[in-house]
Design a protein around this motif. Structure first.
Motif, PDB file in Angstrom:
ATOM      1  N   TYR A  16      35.207 -17.749  -4.029  1.00 42.33           N
ATOM      2  CA  TYR A  16      35.167 -16.333  -4.404  1.00 42.33           C
ATOM      3  C   TYR A  16      36.535 -15.662  -4.421  1.00 42.33           C
ATOM      4  N   THR A  17      37.607 -16.422  -4.161  1.00 39.93           N
ATOM      5  CA  THR A  17      38.900 -15.753  -3.964  1.00 39.93           C
ATOM      6  C   THR A  17      39.323 -14.890  -5.151  1.00 39.93           C
ATOM      7  N   GLN A  18      39.162 -15.441  -6.364  1.00 37.57           N
ATOM      8  CA  GLN A  18      39.590 -14.674  -7.530  1.00 37.57           C
ATOM      9  C   GLN A  18      38.757 -13.406  -7.699  1.00 37.57           C
ATOM     10  N   LEU A  19      37.530 -13.508  -7.218  1.00 43.71           N
ATOM     11  CA  LEU A  19      36.646 -12.350  -7.284  1.00 43.71           C
ATOM     12  C   LEU A  19      37.183 -11.206  -6.410  1.00 43.71           C
ATOM     13  N   ILE A  20      37.841 -11.542  -5.315  1.00 43.79           N
ATOM     14  CA  ILE A  20      38.434 -10.501  -4.461  1.00 43.79           C
ATOM     15  C   ILE A  20      39.503  -9.761  -5.271  1.00 43.79           C
ATOM     16  N   VAL A  21      40.336 -10.544  -5.960  1.00 44.43           N
ATOM     17  CA  VAL A  21      41.398  -9.952  -6.773  1.00 44.43           C
ATOM     18  C   VAL A  21      40.792  -9.012  -7.808  1.00 44.43           C
ATOM     19  N   ARG A  22      39.737  -9.501  -8.422  1.00 46.65           N
ATOM     20  CA  ARG A  22      39.100  -8.713  -9.465  1.00 46.65           C
ATOM     21  C   ARG A  22      38.511  -7.413  -8.898  1.00 46.65           C
ATOM     22  N   ARG A  23      37.911  -7.487  -7.725  1.00 46.76           N
ATOM     23  CA  ARG A  23      37.328  -6.273  -7.120  1.00 46.76           C
ATOM     24  C   ARG A  23      38.416  -5.259  -6.777  1.00 46.76           C
ATOM     25  N   VAL A  24      39.539  -5.747  -6.279  1.00 47.85           N
ATOM     26  CA  VAL A  24      40.634  -4.829  -5.952  1.00 47.85           C
ATOM     27  C   VAL A  24      41.104  -4.141  -7.240  1.00 47.85           C
ATOM     28  N   ARG A  25      41.196  -4.926  -8.324  1.00 45.99           N
ATOM     29  CA  ARG A  25      41.587  -4.332  -9.606  1.00 45.99           C
ATOM     30  C   ARG A  25      40.544  -3.316 -10.052  1.00 45.99           C
ATOM     31  N   GLU A  26      39.279  -3.665  -9.832  1.00 46.98           N
ATOM     32  CA  GLU A  26      38.197  -2.749 -10.196  1.00 46.98           C
ATOM     33  C   GLU A  26      38.348  -1.416  -9.452  1.00 46.98           C
ATOM     34  N   LEU A  27      38.851  -1.485  -8.228  1.00 47.08           N
ATOM     35  CA  LEU A  27      39.060  -0.268  -7.444  1.00 47.08           C
ATOM     36  C   LEU A  27      40.339   0.452  -7.870  1.00 47.08           C
ATOM     37  N   PRO A  76      48.175  -3.189   6.589  1.00 45.59           N
ATOM     38  CA  PRO A  76      46.800  -3.503   6.971  1.00 45.59           C
ATOM     39  C   PRO A  76      46.388  -4.896   6.487  1.00 45.59           C
ATOM     40  N   VAL A  77      45.638  -5.586   7.341  1.00 43.50           N
ATOM     41  CA  VAL A  77      45.210  -6.953   7.017  1.00 43.50           C
ATOM     42  C   VAL A  77      43.693  -7.026   7.135  1.00 43.50           C
ATOM     43  N   LEU A  78      43.066  -7.668   6.133  1.00 39.98           N
ATOM     44  CA  LEU A  78      41.622  -7.897   6.197  1.00 39.98           C
ATOM     45  C   LEU A  78      41.366  -9.400   6.101  1.00 39.98           C
ATOM     46  N   GLY A  79      40.723  -9.951   7.121  1.00 38.43           N
ATOM     47  CA  GLY A  79      40.356 -11.369   7.064  1.00 38.43           C
ATOM     48  C   GLY A  79      38.885 -11.465   6.678  1.00 38.43           C
ATOM     49  N   ILE A  80      38.597 -12.242   5.644  1.00 38.88           N
ATOM     50  CA  ILE A  80      37.207 -12.398   5.207  1.00 38.88           C
ATOM     51  C   ILE A  80      36.748 -13.807   5.595  1.00 38.88           C
ATOM     52  N   HIS A 167      30.845 -11.640   2.749  1.00 31.54           N
ATOM     53  CA  HIS A 167      31.692 -11.601   1.539  1.00 31.54           C
ATOM     54  C   HIS A 167      31.499 -10.273   0.803  1.00 31.54           C
ATOM     55  N   PRO A 168      32.434  -9.337   0.951  1.00 28.61           N
ATOM     56  CA  PRO A 168      32.254  -8.031   0.313  1.00 28.61           C
ATOM     57  C   PRO A 168      32.425  -8.116  -1.202  1.00 28.61           C
ATOM     58  N   GLU A 169      33.047  -9.216  -1.673  1.00 28.31           N
ATOM     59  CA  GLU A 169      33.389  -9.306  -3.097  1.00 28.31           C
ATOM     60  C   GLU A 169      32.224  -9.697  -3.988  1.00 28.31           C
ATOM     61  N   VAL A 170      31.120 -10.228  -3.401  1.00 23.52           N
ATOM     62  CA  VAL A 170      30.001 -10.646  -4.263  1.00 23.52           C
ATOM     63  C   VAL A 170      28.995  -9.505  -4.387  1.00 23.52           C
ATOM     64  N   GLU A 175      27.053  -3.024  -0.548  1.00 25.93           N
ATOM     65  CA  GLU A 175      28.079  -1.984  -0.411  1.00 25.93           C
ATOM     66  C   GLU A 175      29.451  -2.597  -0.127  1.00 25.93           C
ATOM     67  N   GLY A 176      29.607  -3.821  -0.577  1.00 25.73           N
ATOM     68  CA  GLY A 176      30.857  -4.546  -0.347  1.00 25.73           C
ATOM     69  C   GLY A 176      32.062  -3.840  -0.940  1.00 25.73           C
ATOM     70  N   LEU A 177      31.864  -3.257  -2.109  1.00 29.35           N
ATOM     71  CA  LEU A 177      32.975  -2.586  -2.780  1.00 29.35           C
ATOM     72  C   LEU A 177      33.456  -1.391  -1.944  1.00 29.35           C
ATOM     73  N   GLN A 178      32.503  -0.718  -1.326  1.00 29.44           N
ATOM     74  CA  GLN A 178      32.855   0.433  -0.473  1.00 29.44           C
ATOM     75  C   GLN A 178      33.672  -0.041   0.748  1.00 29.44           C
ATOM     76  N   VAL A 179      33.289  -1.193   1.293  1.00 24.93           N
ATOM     77  CA  VAL A 179      34.029  -1.738   2.442  1.00 24.93           C
ATOM     78  C   VAL A 179      35.472  -2.048   2.008  1.00 24.93           C
ATOM     79  N   LEU A 180      35.609  -2.673   0.840  1.00 26.56           N
ATOM     80  CA  LEU A 180      36.966  -2.976   0.352  1.00 26.56           C
ATOM     81  C   LEU A 180      37.749  -1.686   0.094  1.00 26.56           C
TER      82      LEU A 180
END
Ligand code: XMP
Length: 507
Positions: A16-27, A76-80, A167-170, A175-180
């Motif tokens: 899911y790593t690339q999905l994290i990148v994509r979600r951050v871009r989405e935000l 800030p650091v977030l470990g998933i 996994h907040p990215e899936v 509400e994963g996007l809100q957590v990110l």
């Protein structure tokens, strides 16, 4: 302060790593994926996310990072998942290895509704995919959320180190996007992600990699290859775009594709190969054999016209990339089989001569990029069309007559969808031939003709699909027109099969 810090996502190998990148871009923020080797030399990150990964922290040689360096970054650091377990160890806690995997939904219960969980509901569904779990917590570590059984699923160390087991990215983490978003709110000076800036970056990269060489790309009229060709043209490099017409296209599609590219100012070379394809397909009824013939011939025809290419560009998207996300795209790329001769591609790839500028993007981002390149809405939102074309919608032998029936019925059905405003509401729609003749009455005569099946599906990603609940008028109008206007058809069916167990295409 100028806002130019980005979000660094460190890849521990999760699918899911690339999905994290994509979600951050989405935000709305700039994010970059980094291989673990790059960790010590990140340039001005504004926040760091440590991804999940398939390994166990207790394994010999498990992926690790320099904790002092992590602290020095001062962000800030977030470990998933794996990232959280690693942080817990770094802060002095322990992780328990387990052979049992927890995979699937769980319930998230934040201890308080602020910080990482501001605005997140109680009992929100989150998605788990892990084996190991944190055991002893480090001194000063706070549990900030638990699951339905009271097990900690989110930890915080000090003010700026956070861990989450889910996994907040899936999308299954509701509400994963809100957590990110809450995590990114802790960071300062993050640079915005704009598709326009991203496009400029891609153009600069293309110019630098290509220089004076000539790049060849295949175009099909589909979204990915169109965006690719227009991007290459925009970069000003020397290019050739090749369009193989295998005769298995929709009604008037070849002309439409040529006209579209003409309007966009991209010269394309058409290779007219319909007769060759239909010749080789004559008498063949086995679906796999048909695909094989089309795939092989396509490769042959395409490469014959490529000649001695300096470089090849492909419209590979991130979902085509098979290995876990990695910066090394040559290692990670899956080969799109219709467009490539595998050995030739591997050779070119090894020499660094394959260009895949869209490999970090997902389909909807490619569409956005396409719009920012000035490509028209209708082209950018075209339904997907399979490489082997109408052959997969023609069970049994592929003949000119059968193709004509499919083309005519398809054009009528798609026209009706458009006029009722439903084209953009479905993932894909088409007509397939049912190679069975049944009895009917036309005028005063009995007829003995084929049936066609209309199919329209809704889907997120084509992995699963549901049949679209189209308004009856669309089906009625399509059926009336097909029965009146298309010789050789006396029966129209609507396909109400989900995928799975059916597939989207018929073959
Ligand atoms: P299925 O039929 O497998 O289709 O449910 C899933 C999606 O993939 C498309 N498709 C193909 N695309 N080459 C392609 O480029 C192919 O051989 C191929 N077969 C299926 C299909 O149209 C749907 O969007």
């Amino acid at each position: 302060m100028e806002e130019r810090r980005y979000v660094a996502v460190i890849d521990f190998g999760s699918q899911y790593t690339q999905l994290i990148v994509r979600r951050v871009r989405e935000l709305g923020f700039l994010a970059k994926l980094h291989a673990l080797e790059d960790f010590d030399s990140l340039e001005e990150p504004g926040a760091i996310i440590l991804s999940g990964g398939p390994r166990s922290t207790s394994e010999e040689g498990a992926p690790d990072i320099d904790f002092r360096r992590l602290q020095e970054y001062g962000v800030p650091v977030l470990g998933i998942c794996y990232g959280m377990q690693l942080l817990n160890i770094k802060f002095g806690g322990t992780v328990e290895a387990s052979d049992r995997r927890e995979y699937g939904p769980a319930t998230l219960n934040p201890e308080c509704r602020e910080g990482l969980f501001e605005g997140v509901s109680k009992d929100s569904q989150v998605w788990m995919s892990h084996s190991d779990t944190v055991n002893e917590l480090a001194d000063g570590c706070r549990v900030i959320a638990r699951n339905q059984d009271g097990t900690p699923v989110s930890l915080q160390w000090g003010d700026s180190f956070f861990g989450i087991q889910f996994h907040p990215e899936v999308t299954h983490s509701h509400e994963g996007l809100q957590v990110l978003r809450n995590f990114l709110d802790q960071a300062k000076g993050l640079q915005q992600f704009r598709i326009e800036d991203f496009k400029q970056e891609l153009l600069a990269q293309i110019r630098e990699r290509v220089g004076e060489k000539q790049v060849v790309c295949g175009v099909s009229g589909g979204v990915d290859s169109t965006v690719l060709a227009v991007l290459l043209k925009e970069s000003g490099i020397r290019m050739r775009a090749i369009f193989v017409d295998h005769g298995l296209l929709r009604k008037a599609e070849g002309d439409e594709v040529r006209e579209n590219f003409r309007r966009m100012g991209v010269d394309i070379e058409t290779v007219e190969a319909s007769e060759r394809f239909l010749g080789e397909l004559a008498g063949v009824t086995d679906p796999e054999r048909k695909r094989e013939i089309i795939g092989n011939l396509f490769i042959e025809v395409f490469w014959d016209s490529v000649g001695d290419a300096d470089m090849l560009a492909q419209g590979t998207l991130y979902p085509d990339v098979i290995e876990s996300a990695s910066n090394d795209k040559t290692k990670a790329s899956k080969i799109k089989t219709h467009h490539n001769r595998v050995d030739r591609i591997l050779e070119l790839q090894a020499e660094g001569k394959v260009l895949e500028p869209l490999a970090e993007l997902f389909k909807d981002e490619v569409r956005e990029l396409g719009l920012s390149l000035g490509i028209e809405h209708d082209i950018v939102h075209r339904h997907p069309f399979p490489g082997p074309g109408l052959a997969v919608r023609c069970p049994g032998e592929v003949t000119v007559d059968r193709l004509r029936i499919i083309q005519e019925c398809d054009a009528i059905f798609i026209g009706c969808l458009r006029s009722y405003g439903w084209y953009d509401r479905v993932w894909q729609a088409y007509a397939a031939l049912v190679p069975v003749r049944t009895v009917g009455v036309k005028g005063d005569e009995r007829s003995y003709e084929f049936a066609v099946s209309l199919r329209a599906v809704v889907s997120e990603d084509a992995m699963t699909a549901d049949w679209a609940e189209l308004p009856c008028e669309i089906l009625r109008d399509s059926s009336n027109r097909i029965l009146n206007e298309v010789p050789g058809v006396n029966r129209v069916l609507y396909d109400v099969s989900t995928k799975p167990p059916a597939s989207i295409e018929w073959e």
